[in-house]
Write a protein that holds these residues in place. Structure first.
Motif, short mmCIF file in Angstrom:
data_model
loop_
_atom_site.label_atom_id
_atom_site.label_comp_id
_atom_site.label_asym_id
_atom_site.label_seq_id
_atom_site.Cartn_x
_atom_site.Cartn_y
_atom_site.Cartn_z
N LYS A 1 20.92 -57.68 52.25
CA LYS A 1 20.51 -56.30 52.54
C LYS A 1 19.00 -56.16 52.48
O LYS A 1 18.40 -55.48 53.32
N LEU A 2 18.38 -56.78 51.49
CA LEU A 2 16.92 -56.73 51.38
C LEU A 2 16.26 -57.43 52.56
O LEU A 2 15.26 -56.96 53.10
N GLU A 3 16.84 -58.54 52.98
CA GLU A 3 16.29 -59.28 54.12
C GLU A 3 16.44 -58.48 55.41
O GLU A 3 15.51 -58.39 56.22
N LYS A 4 17.61 -57.86 55.61
CA LYS A 4 17.84 -57.05 56.80
C LYS A 4 16.84 -55.90 56.88
O LYS A 4 16.38 -55.53 57.96
N ALA B 1 27.13 -65.02 44.33
CA ALA B 1 27.79 -64.26 45.40
C ALA B 1 27.25 -62.82 45.47
O ALA B 1 26.94 -62.32 46.55
N LEU B 2 27.17 -62.17 44.32
CA LEU B 2 26.64 -60.80 44.28
C LEU B 2 25.18 -60.79 44.69
O LEU B 2 24.73 -59.92 45.45
N LEU B 3 24.42 -61.76 44.21
CA LEU B 3 23.02 -61.84 44.57
C LEU B 3 22.84 -62.01 46.07
O LEU B 3 21.98 -61.36 46.68
N GLN B 4 23.68 -62.84 46.69
CA GLN B 4 23.59 -63.04 48.14
C GLN B 4 23.79 -61.74 48.91
O GLN B 4 23.12 -61.49 49.90
N THR C 1 18.21 -49.08 51.09
CA THR C 1 18.20 -50.43 50.52
C THR C 1 17.63 -50.41 49.11
O THR C 1 18.16 -51.06 48.20
N LEU C 2 16.58 -49.65 48.90
CA LEU C 2 15.95 -49.60 47.58
C LEU C 2 16.70 -48.70 46.59
O LEU C 2 16.35 -48.69 45.41
N VAL D 1 12.43 -58.73 52.00
CA VAL D 1 12.30 -60.12 51.53
C VAL D 1 12.46 -61.04 52.74
O VAL D 1 13.04 -60.65 53.76
N THR D 2 11.95 -62.26 52.61
CA THR D 2 12.15 -63.28 53.64
C THR D 2 12.76 -64.50 52.98
O THR D 2 12.61 -64.71 51.77
#
Length: 107
Positions: free
Chosen positions: A57-60, A49-52, A17-18, A64-65
């Protein structure tokens, strides 16, 4: 995330992810505090859209929350914030994590 829960599969997930410059920028931007998607997209100069995609992925990965809140004018805004974590990698930590890799994580 603590070192005690750092299984091999978890280590692979977090490092994968990182491994994206975009996700690193998103996470870095969130260290200043929580913000909503549209503002974060403007701050980073990327499409929502790209940010989402990167936020999901970061949330999964648990980095991030997200929280849905209503603005004063009644709009639903999804706010994101960085989840506190500390990752200290040493050869011994990696060796211990490798010992717990599942077959899916050992590709």
């Amino acid at each position: 995330m603590s070192q005690g829960e750092l299984s091999g599969d978890r280590l692979v997930e977090v490092l994968a992810t990182l491994a994206s410059p975009h996700r690193l920028r998103v996470l870095a931007a969130l260290t200043s505090g929580r913000t909503y998607v549209s503002q974060l997209a403007r701050d980073l100069g990327i499409s929502r859209a790209l940010l989402q995609v990167h936020l999901k992925k970061l949330e999964k990965a648990g980095l991030v929350t997200a929280h849905l809140e209503l603005s004063p004018d009644g709009k639903a805004l999804k706010y994101y914030e960085a989840t506190p974590f500390s990752l200290h990698l040493t050869p011994d930590v990696v060796a211990a994590a490798v010992a717990t890799l599942s077959h899916e994580g050992s590709n």
